[in-house]
Design an enzyme around this catalytic site. Sequence first.
Site, PDB file in Angstrom:
ATOM      1  N   ASN A 179      -4.019   5.823   1.604  1.00 18.32           N
ATOM      2  CA  ASN A 179      -3.284   4.600   1.896  1.00 18.32           C
ATOM      3  C   ASN A 179      -4.282   3.455   1.852  1.00 18.32           C
ATOM      4  OD1 ASN A 179      -1.609   2.555   2.879  1.00 18.32           O
ATOM      5  ND2 ASN A 179      -1.935   3.145   5.015  1.00 18.32           N
ATOM      6  N   MET A 231       0.831  -1.174   0.000  1.00 19.94           N
ATOM      7  CA  MET A 231       0.000   0.000   0.000  1.00 19.94           C
ATOM      8  C   MET A 231       0.887   1.254   0.000  1.00 19.94           C
ATOM      9  SD  MET A 231      -3.084  -1.189  -0.160  1.00 19.94           S
ATOM     10  CE  MET A 231      -2.397  -2.540  -1.146  1.00 19.94           C
ATOM     11  N   CYS A 232       0.720   2.138   0.939  1.00 22.35           N
ATOM     12  CA  CYS A 232       1.489   3.382   1.005  1.00 22.35           C
ATOM     13  C   CYS A 232       1.723   3.728   2.465  1.00 22.35           C
ATOM     14  CB  CYS A 232       0.738   4.530   0.317  1.00 22.35           C
ATOM     15  SG  CYS A 232       0.255   4.191  -1.389  1.00 22.35           S
ATOM     16  N   ARG A 233       2.493   4.768   2.697  1.00 18.78           N
ATOM     17  CA  ARG A 233       2.666   5.374   4.019  1.00 18.78           C
ATOM     18  C   ARG A 233       2.470   6.868   3.840  1.00 18.78           C
ATOM     19  NH1 ARG A 233       2.181   1.524   7.494  1.00 18.78           N
ATOM     20  NH2 ARG A 233       0.711   1.193   5.807  1.00 18.78           N
TER      21      ARG A 233
END
Length: 248
Positions: free
Chosen positions: A115, A1-3
């Site tokens: 996210n 995913m992302c941060r």
Amino acid sequence: MCRHLAYLGPPLALSRLLFDAPHALVRQSWAPKDMRGGGTINADGFGVGWYPAAGPPVRYRSDRPMWADASLPGLAAATTAGALLAAVRSATETMPVTSTAAAPFTEGPWLFSHNGVVAGWPDTVNALAARLPTRDLLTLDAPTDSALLWALVRHRLRAGDTPGAAVAATVAEVSAAAPGSRLNLLLTDGASIAASTVGHGLSVRHDDGSVLVSSEPLDDDPGWRAVPDGRLLVAGPAGLHLTPLGRP
């Protein structure tokens, strides 16, 4: 995913949050602790948006890993701001890796990040996309779920929704259309922060006159507080408020 992370408070060098903290965002790009099945690293681009003394936010984005950008450390050390939003990206399979696909997305005073992932993309959200003005669809930053989520949130902001209401309503309608989606949204106008937790972790640290919201704590400060899943967080330097999602 992302941060991703957002900060409001006394001006500080961007490098404090991006590079200097023990678990700064650059470290989360290559050594995240809590990806929850969404990849292993965040190497598909990054973005930083910050608010100068006057005018709209300034944005710097790239399709490269944050750790590979030779210009960013010096820029971050030389730039101070009292409000910022930054993100590192792990692209969902089939979605493009371009600088325009990296958060933050922006319009006017707003900075936005996502996210997570929209389950069943894009078929599950066709009907939601169809409600948007055609121009908004034609001018999406990128053909990604995050860019569409920004368009949905932005549409509500333009209609007069508060930041918290815009985030909560978008999460509700996307969750109904695409069950199982992971929808940690992060929005700021430089004066307040609105964030959701659906399927991913989020932590917040509130000190006298400042608030820092991040996918993962940046250090071992005991002031960090985990935000439970299924919550809407609305915060500013003066305080923060948590409510269950579903009650915009």
